[in-house]
Design a protein around this motif. Structure first.
Motif, PDB file in Angstrom:
ATOM      1  N   GLN A 264       0.427  12.647  -3.073  1.00 35.90           N
ATOM      2  CA  GLN A 264       1.259  11.609  -2.111  1.00 35.90           C
ATOM      3  C   GLN A 264       0.239  10.509  -1.615  1.00 35.90           C
ATOM      4  O   GLN A 264      -0.291  10.673  -0.706  1.00 35.90           O
ATOM      5  CB  GLN A 264       1.739  12.710  -0.893  1.00 35.90           C
ATOM      6  N   VAL A 265       0.638   9.234  -2.345  1.00 36.01           N
ATOM      7  CA  VAL A 265      -0.085   8.142  -1.919  1.00 36.01           C
ATOM      8  C   VAL A 265       0.635   7.249  -1.548  1.00 36.01           C
ATOM      9  O   VAL A 265       1.668   6.501  -2.226  1.00 36.01           O
ATOM     10  CB  VAL A 265      -0.952   7.693  -3.150  1.00 36.01           C
ATOM     11  N   PRO A 266       0.542   6.690  -0.350  1.00 36.04           N
ATOM     12  CA  PRO A 266       1.239   5.293   0.183  1.00 36.04           C
ATOM     13  C   PRO A 266       0.669   4.063  -0.306  1.00 36.04           C
ATOM     14  O   PRO A 266      -0.615   3.954  -0.469  1.00 36.04           O
ATOM     15  CB  PRO A 266       0.963   5.497   1.548  1.00 36.04           C
ATOM     16  N   MET A 267       1.539   3.285  -0.780  1.00 41.19           N
ATOM     17  CA  MET A 267       1.232   1.908  -1.534  1.00 41.19           C
ATOM     18  C   MET A 267       2.424   0.971  -0.666  1.00 41.19           C
ATOM     19  O   MET A 267       3.547   1.306  -0.931  1.00 41.19           O
ATOM     20  CB  MET A 267       1.275   1.915  -2.931  1.00 41.19           C
ATOM     21  N   TRP A 268       1.517  -0.240  -0.504  1.00 35.53           N
ATOM     22  CA  TRP A 268       2.658  -0.916   0.325  1.00 35.53           C
ATOM     23  C   TRP A 268       2.825  -2.191  -0.971  1.00 35.53           C
ATOM     24  O   TRP A 268       2.245  -2.530  -1.951  1.00 35.53           O
ATOM     25  CB  TRP A 268       1.869  -1.889   1.344  1.00 35.53           C
ATOM     26  N   HIS A 269       3.977  -3.046  -0.449  1.00 35.51           N
ATOM     27  CA  HIS A 269       4.301  -4.135  -1.457  1.00 35.51           C
ATOM     28  C   HIS A 269       4.736  -3.684  -2.785  1.00 35.51           C
ATOM     29  O   HIS A 269       4.438  -4.134  -3.702  1.00 35.51           O
ATOM     30  CB  HIS A 269       3.090  -5.200  -1.464  1.00 35.51           C
ATOM     31  N   GLN A 270       5.645  -2.400  -2.780  1.00 33.39           N
ATOM     32  CA  GLN A 270       6.007  -1.969  -4.118  1.00 33.39           C
ATOM     33  C   GLN A 270       7.615  -2.259  -4.082  1.00 33.39           C
ATOM     34  O   GLN A 270       8.315  -2.170  -3.204  1.00 33.39           O
ATOM     35  CB  GLN A 270       5.774  -0.460  -4.125  1.00 33.39           C
ATOM     36  N   LYS A 271       7.771  -2.767  -5.366  1.00 33.84           N
ATOM     37  CA  LYS A 271       9.309  -3.086  -5.702  1.00 33.84           C
ATOM     38  C   LYS A 271      10.479  -2.000  -5.357  1.00 33.84           C
ATOM     39  O   LYS A 271      11.482  -2.259  -5.075  1.00 33.84           O
ATOM     40  CB  LYS A 271       9.563  -3.648  -7.071  1.00 33.84           C
ATOM     41  N   ALA A 272      10.034  -0.588  -5.706  1.00 35.30           N
ATOM     42  CA  ALA A 272      10.905   0.554  -5.505  1.00 35.30           C
ATOM     43  C   ALA A 272      11.012   0.799  -4.127  1.00 35.30           C
ATOM     44  O   ALA A 272      11.844   1.608  -3.963  1.00 35.30           O
ATOM     45  CB  ALA A 272      10.121   1.839  -6.160  1.00 35.30           C
ATOM     46  N   SER A 273      10.479   0.068  -3.142  1.00 33.04           N
ATOM     47  CA  SER A 273      10.520   0.655  -1.624  1.00 33.04           C
ATOM     48  C   SER A 273      11.780  -0.108  -1.502  1.00 33.04           C
ATOM     49  O   SER A 273      12.153  -1.201  -1.677  1.00 33.04           O
ATOM     50  CB  SER A 273       9.378   0.137  -0.868  1.00 33.04           C
ATOM     51  N   SER A 274      12.446   0.553  -0.411  1.00 29.22           N
ATOM     52  CA  SER A 274      13.698   0.059   0.317  1.00 29.22           C
ATOM     53  C   SER A 274      13.270  -1.044   1.793  1.00 29.22           C
ATOM     54  O   SER A 274      14.155  -1.248   2.273  1.00 29.22           O
ATOM     55  CB  SER A 274      14.633   1.092   0.412  1.00 29.22           C
ATOM     56  N   ARG A 275      12.177  -0.687   1.882  1.00 28.65           N
ATOM     57  CA  ARG A 275      11.552  -1.378   3.319  1.00 28.65           C
ATOM     58  C   ARG A 275      11.263  -2.634   3.256  1.00 28.65           C
ATOM     59  O   ARG A 275      10.762  -3.006   2.336  1.00 28.65           O
ATOM     60  CB  ARG A 275      10.425  -0.135   3.924  1.00 28.65           C
ATOM     61  N   ALA A 276      10.951  -3.417   4.311  1.00 29.45           N
ATOM     62  CA  ALA A 276      10.825  -4.898   4.331  1.00 29.45           C
ATOM     63  C   ALA A 276       9.165  -5.080   3.848  1.00 29.45           C
ATOM     64  O   ALA A 276       8.914  -5.838   3.326  1.00 29.45           O
ATOM     65  CB  ALA A 276      11.203  -5.251   5.464  1.00 29.45           C
ATOM     66  N   ASP A 277       8.463  -4.079   4.238  1.00 30.01           N
ATOM     67  CA  ASP A 277       7.176  -4.069   4.066  1.00 30.01           C
ATOM     68  C   ASP A 277       6.601  -3.380   2.592  1.00 30.01           C
ATOM     69  O   ASP A 277       5.328  -3.493   2.378  1.00 30.01           O
ATOM     70  CB  ASP A 277       6.176  -3.341   5.140  1.00 30.01           C
TER      71      ASP A 277
END
Length: 231
Positions: free
Chosen positions: A66-79
């Motif tokens: 379980q690894v959090p990564m930011w700025h990922q295209k698969a995310s549905s969040r603004a960040d």
């Protein structure tokens, strides 16, 4: 690679890419194969050394997967934050320029490639206070070794009855030079026990000769690459 629960944070970023990302083969959820092909392409088009000696493949995971990564295209969040079970990027050592290391991440919304310092601060965020189970570990593998020995028959992307969790690439499975057909798990698996205690000359030399590289934590990552400058 598959995603599960998303975790919070925020930052927005947009930037021109220095290389057209459409030049590279990409299959969603198969980041390890995408990076394998990316390394080969960078060598082929002269962006990297012909033998890939300036490239390093980095597997990002932890014991809980379980690894959090930011700025990922698969995310549905603004960040752009998302939890991957694992993620894979390529880090290149440049011969000149202000940023000596740059990150190639086909799944990121950050510049392509992004300076390592920017990628670490925006996509990895080691200063972000995470619960212990979300702390990330990084298996760093020298690309020439990865291109020779990595293998995947994609078994990890099938469910218990043999159906695809995510549709596979259309090209043939990747088979290692020594005939191994699947060793992806050995690259993904990381634990605190595998981690180097200190970044030393021996550990840096080891990554250039060991099939599965070495494991560092998120606070050691930039230090490890900064010391590669002297090798």
């Amino acid at each position: 690679m598959t995603s599960n629960v998303e975790v919070p944070s925020a930052v927005d970023s947009s930037s021109k890419t220095s290389v057209d990302i459409s030049m590279f083969d990409y299959t969603p959820s198969y980041c390890e194969e995408n990076v394998y092909l990316l390394c080969k392409k960078l060598c082929l088009i002269g962006v990297a050394d012909a033998d890939g000696s300036d490239l390093f493949v980095v597997f990002i995971s932890n014991e809980k997967k379980q690894v959090p990564m930011w700025h990922q295209k698969a995310s549905s969040r603004a960040d752009g934050v998302i939890l991957w079970d694992y993620h894979v990027v390529c880090i290149q050592r440049k011969k000149e320029g202000k940023s000596l290391f740059q990150v190639w991440d086909l799944d990121s919304t950050l510049p392509f490639p992004a300076p390592l310092a920017l990628y670490a601060s925006e996509a990895v965020r080691p200063s972000f206070q995470l619960y212990p189970e979300y702390q990330r570990l990084f298996r760093v593998v020298h690309a020439p070794l990865f291109l020779r020995f990595f293998a995947s028959d994609r078994r990890h992307m099938k469910d218990s009855v043999g159906n695809w969790i995510s549709q596979p690439p259309t090209y043939e499975n990747i088979v290692a030079e020594d005939g191994i057909v699947h060793n992806l798990d050995e690259y993904i698996h990381v634990s605190a026990a595998d981690m180097v205690s200190d970044i030393t000359h021996d550990s840096i030399s080891g990554v250039l000769s060991q099939k599965f590289g070495l494991v560092v934590n998120e606070t050691q990552l930039e230090d490890f690459f900064s010391r590669l400058v002297d090798t």
